[in-house]
Enzyme design. Structure first.
Site, PDB file in Angstrom:
ATOM      1  N   CYS A  55       0.860  -1.167   0.000  1.00 39.32           N
ATOM      2  CA  CYS A  55       0.000   0.000   0.000  1.00 39.32           C
ATOM      3  C   CYS A  55       0.908   1.232   0.000  1.00 39.32           C
ATOM      4  CB  CYS A  55      -0.892   0.004   1.239  1.00 39.32           C
ATOM      5  SG  CYS A  55      -1.830   1.539   1.426  1.00 39.32           S
ATOM      6  N   ASP A  62      -0.229  -5.921   0.322  1.00 38.95           N
ATOM      7  CA  ASP A  62      -1.493  -6.275  -0.314  1.00 38.95           C
ATOM      8  C   ASP A  62      -1.265  -7.563  -1.074  1.00 38.95           C
ATOM      9  OD1 ASP A  62      -3.107  -4.034   0.451  1.00 38.95           O
ATOM     10  OD2 ASP A  62      -2.016  -2.818  -1.002  1.00 38.95           O
ATOM     11  N   VAL A  77       5.416 -13.248 -24.157  1.00 38.08           N
ATOM     12  CA  VAL A  77       6.198 -13.017 -22.947  1.00 38.08           C
ATOM     13  C   VAL A  77       6.707 -14.367 -22.426  1.00 38.08           C
ATOM     14  CG1 VAL A  77       4.213 -13.084 -21.346  1.00 38.08           C
ATOM     15  CG2 VAL A  77       6.292 -11.844 -20.709  1.00 38.08           C
ATOM     16  N   GLU A  78       7.958 -14.383 -22.018  1.00 40.96           N
ATOM     17  CA  GLU A  78       8.568 -15.585 -21.459  1.00 40.96           C
ATOM     18  C   GLU A  78       8.134 -15.692 -19.998  1.00 40.96           C
ATOM     19  OE1 GLU A  78      10.791 -18.135 -19.385  1.00 40.96           O
ATOM     20  OE2 GLU A  78      11.421 -16.042 -19.134  1.00 40.96           O
ATOM     21  N   SER A  79       7.682 -16.869 -19.587  1.00 48.72           N
ATOM     22  CA  SER A  79       7.011 -17.013 -18.289  1.00 48.72           C
ATOM     23  C   SER A  79       7.913 -16.774 -17.074  1.00 48.72           C
ATOM     24  CB  SER A  79       6.315 -18.369 -18.181  1.00 48.72           C
ATOM     25  OG  SER A  79       7.243 -19.418 -18.303  1.00 48.72           O
ATOM     26  N   HIS A  96      -4.091  -0.812  -5.978  1.00 48.42           N
ATOM     27  CA  HIS A  96      -4.484  -2.009  -6.728  1.00 48.42           C
ATOM     28  C   HIS A  96      -4.752  -1.688  -8.199  1.00 48.42           C
ATOM     29  CE1 HIS A  96      -4.721  -3.510  -2.751  1.00 48.42           C
ATOM     30  NE2 HIS A  96      -6.028  -3.483  -2.572  1.00 48.42           N
ATOM     31  N   GLU A  97      -5.517  -0.636  -8.421  1.00 44.26           N
ATOM     32  CA  GLU A  97      -5.890  -0.256  -9.785  1.00 44.26           C
ATOM     33  C   GLU A  97      -4.655   0.115 -10.605  1.00 44.26           C
ATOM     34  OE1 GLU A  97      -9.147   0.779  -6.852  1.00 44.26           O
ATOM     35  OE2 GLU A  97      -6.980   1.121  -6.953  1.00 44.26           O
TER      36      GLU A  97
END
Length: 155
Positions: A55, A62, A77-79, A96-97
């Protein structure tokens, strides 16, 4: 016969190397490889059930499940690099957003996918859980319409 793997010529650094975790937000760890089927539309889904960030006001952690779904074009994208990238949020302070939108925008810059959506299923704090959702479809294509449709029907 020596097997160097199908991705050995892609220049991937994270895959197969000793894992080094970044202390803060690190989009530079993201890596891509060539999509062998760019002519096909297909979904790739990543689920990260142990995402953490801080936060920005209280500094408290969070916790969330981050779900990333995309339709790739030329690059994917490579994992392992994605895992390291998501882990880099652990000491990063953002709402969060913001986390969901930053993740989506970083992946758009990285891969230029046909379509992408990112959902954050954050656990409750103060009795309220927050589930931000962001999506993008390539402008002027059927994927822009897909983004509009999925956004309009998102629950």
């Amino acid at each position: 016969m020596e097997n160097k793997g199908v991705r050995s010529n892609e220049g991937l650094k994270a895959l197969g190397a000793k894992t080094q975790y970044k202390d803060d937000y690190a989009p530079e760890v993201l890596e891509t490889f060539t999509n062998k089927h760019p002519e096909n539309d297909y979904w790739v889904k990543f689920n990260c059930p142990e995402f953490t960030s801080l936060c920005p006001i209280t500094g408290q952690p969070d916790f969330a499940e981050i779900v990333i779904q995309y339709i790739p074009d030329e690059r994917m994208v490579e994992s392992k690099s994605l895992k390291l990238y998501l882990f880099s949020f652990r000491n990063h302070g953002d709402f969060h957003e913001d986390c969901v939108n930053v993740i989506m925008k970083d992946l758009i810059r990285l891969m230029d996918p046909k379509y992408i959506e990112v959902t954050g299923l954050f656990t409750p704090r103060g009795g309220i859980s927050i589930h931000p959702y962001a999506n993008y479809g390539r402008k002027g294509t059927k994927y822009e319409k897909l983004a509009e449709q999925r956004f309009a029907t998102h629950q």
